[in-house]
Design an enzyme around this catalytic site. Structure first.
Site, short mmCIF file in Angstrom:
data_model
loop_
_atom_site.label_atom_id
_atom_site.label_comp_id
_atom_site.label_asym_id
_atom_site.label_seq_id
_atom_site.Cartn_x
_atom_site.Cartn_y
_atom_site.Cartn_z
N LYS A 84 0.86 -1.19 0.00
CA LYS A 84 0.00 0.00 0.00
C LYS A 84 0.89 1.24 0.00
O LYS A 84 1.90 1.28 0.71
CB LYS A 84 -0.92 -0.03 1.22
CG LYS A 84 -1.93 1.12 1.27
CD LYS A 84 -2.92 0.97 2.43
CE LYS A 84 -3.94 2.10 2.46
NZ LYS A 84 -4.91 1.95 3.57
N SER B 266 -9.91 2.21 2.44
CA SER B 266 -8.97 2.92 1.60
C SER B 266 -7.97 2.01 0.89
O SER B 266 -7.34 2.44 -0.07
CB SER B 266 -8.20 3.93 2.44
OG SER B 266 -7.42 3.28 3.44
N SER C 173 -10.41 -0.17 6.64
CA SER C 173 -9.78 -0.08 5.31
C SER C 173 -9.09 -1.32 4.80
O SER C 173 -8.69 -1.35 3.64
CB SER C 173 -8.79 1.08 5.29
OG SER C 173 -9.49 2.26 5.06
N1 GLN Z 1 -13.53 4.63 5.66
C1 GLN Z 1 -12.97 5.04 6.92
C2 GLN Z 1 -12.53 6.48 6.83
O1 GLN Z 1 -12.70 7.07 5.81
C3 GLN Z 1 -11.85 4.14 7.33
C4 GLN Z 1 -10.59 4.42 6.62
C5 GLN Z 1 -9.46 3.57 7.10
O2 GLN Z 1 -9.65 2.54 7.74
N2 GLN Z 1 -8.26 4.02 6.77
O3 GLN Z 1 -12.01 7.02 7.77
#
Ligand code: GLN
Length: 484
Positions: free
Chosen positions: A76, A151, A175
């Site tokens: 990532k 994400s 995410s």
């Molecule tokens: N969708 C969540 C957010 O936008 C979680 C994102 C994540 O786990 N990095 O904060």
């Protein structure tokens, strides 16, 4: 070869049936063919990947191989990797070349794995659809009109589309698990503190945790064996004995007590997902598990609590991007303050700005007690709910995401709808518990559904056992998107 498990790839490499250079080239060719459409990777560097592959081939021929030596892994783009562009999905870091390796990257390097490239992600890991990436959204390989989740959408897509053998992700509120569910792959967020956050660009430090994404629980265990471990450079890294996360994979599930939180099966859950999850639970009964109904009464508050705490921490973490030390600097400005303002205004996207504004607001004098402090108290109650629940069960199961992958643009205009994508995953981060998602079927739209498995603290080996036994009995995890 593309469908092989990590174990099979490792054996083929060690038996010299294929070299790491050949395997890496195979993936690089596939990336060159498919990535223009899927957009799973932000950066590939064939020269750097092949150099690592050649080094791995040396180790392999000397018989000095680790289980992952020579295996191409996607990283990532939130992890700093020395000499690699590391963007975190943001214009702010569009041209940033990391001068050092994150702990996770170092662990893979030490294991002789090949870095195949940096995967696309929502900007600074803020999002559930990959639509906030400065580098354009990732496509879901099962239906390119649908989002891959976020994400870690690039990693999920790369694993599903066979653009890597396995990948890394990070999970602050879901995410790893949500994109794994939407792309039909397996993903695990470990207990907070099990994987070092050193060199992982910070979003919300009390919630961020790195973990593996792969095509099976068996592969996840091999990946976690490399990623986990104490690191003194992260003050929240836990000092624990090294474990083998694959040690319990083969244990039968007789007597396993599965808790089903009644709140996870109430309104807001799509029929498609509910049906697939219920069928999976029935499979677990066949495997010898017993089902207990549990309650997580405060979990309904997890989304509002998260959207106070995560932005608060993000607003502090992202203050380092000031146009001075690294990252984007506005080309024209009148004085220092103007330079800060223009650099941040031009370097950050809309969602990141929204979070910074919410975060500074909830931390400001006069609102701190009403929002931030209150949210911290409820966070404690949410964690206590789990502690109570684990008196009655060994693992908790439910859906990972309320629906299958939605279409691009569907939730783009409504941040709250987007935030609700993580309704079943966020409480796990707030409590610091380990959670995973594994494929458990398809919706009527033929899109994958994920089953969430939540463990007690440090119970990753048991969760992987629970997932692996299901994967021995079913084949959802080995289905691949067609027509790529
Ligand atoms: N969708 C969540 C957010 O936008 C979680 C994102 C994540 O786990 N990095 O904060």
């Amino acid at each position: 070869m593309l469908d092989s498990s990590l174990q099979q790839l490792g054996s083929a490499l060690r038996a010299r049936k294929i070299s790491s250079v050949e395997l890496t080239q195979l993936y690089l060719d596939r990336i060159a063919a498919l990535n223009p459409a899927l957009n799973a990777y932000i950066t590939n560097n064939a020269e750097a990947s092949l150099a690592q592959a050649r080094a791995a081939d040396m180790l392999l021929s000397e018989g000095k191989a680790h289980p992952l030596t020579g295996i191409p892994v996607a990283q990532k783009d939130i992890f700093c990797a020395k000499g690699w562009r590391t963007t975190c999905g943001s214009k702010m870091l569009e041209n940033f070349i990391a001068p050092y390796d994150a702990h996770v990257i170092k662990q893979f390097n030490n294991a002789g794995a090949v870095n195949l490239g940096k995967t696309n992600m929502d900007e600074f890991a803020m999002g559930s659809s990959n639509e906030t990436s400065y580098f354009g959204a990732v496509k879901n390989p099962w239906d390119q009109k649908a989002v891959p989740g976020g994400s870690s959408g690039g990693s999920a897509c790369a694993v599903a589309a066979r653009l890597c053998a396995a990948a890394t992700g990070t999970d602050t509120g879901g995410s790893i698990r949500q994109p794994a569910a939407l792309c039909g792959v397996s993903g695990l967020k470990p207990t907070y503190g099990v994987v070092s956050r050193y060199g992982m660009i910070a979003f919300a430090s009390s919630l961020d945790q790195a973990g593996p994404m792969a095509r099976s629980a068996e592969d996840l265990a091999m990946m976690l064996n490399v990623m986990a471990g104490f690191d003194e450079r992260d003050s929240t890294s836990l000092q624990r004995d090294k474990e083998d996360y694959a040690r319990d994979l083969e244990k039968p599930l007789n007597g396993l007590r599965i808790g089903l939180p009644k709140e996870f099966f109430a309104g807001g859950l799509s029929n498609d997902v509910a049906q697939a999850v219920e069928t999976a639970i029935a499979e677990y009964r066949k495997l010898g598990a017993t089902i207990v109904e549990i309650t997580l009464p405060n979990s309904r508050l997890s989304v509002p609590v998260y959207y106070v705490l995560a932005p608060a921490e993000a607003s502090s973490n992202l203050s380092r991007f000031d146009g001075v030390r690294y990252g984007y600097r506005a080309p024209e400005y009148s004085d220092l303050t103007d330079m800060y303002e223009k650099s941040r205004a031009q370097g950050f996207g809309a969602e990141v700005k929204r979070r910074i504004m919410i975060g500074t607001y909830v931390l400001s004098h006069g609102y701190y007690d009403a929002y931030y402090l209150q949210a911290q108290k409820i966070r404690r109650l949410i964690a206590q709910d789990f502690t109570e629940a684990y008196k009655q069960c060994d693992v908790i199961m439910g859906p990972t995401s309320p629906s299958t992958a939605f279409k691009f643009g569907e939730k783009g205009d409504d941040p709250v709808q987007m935030y609700l994508s993580d309704i079943y995953t966020i409480a796990v981060n707030l409590a610091g518990l380990p959670g995973m998602s594994i494929p458990c079927g398809f919706g009527s739209d033929n899109m994958p559904v994920g089953l969430q498995i939540i463990g007690n603290y440090f119970d990753e080996a048991r969760m992987l056992n629970v997932a692996h036994q299901y994967q021995l009995a079913t084949d959802w995890h080995s289905r691949a998107p067609q027509g790529l």
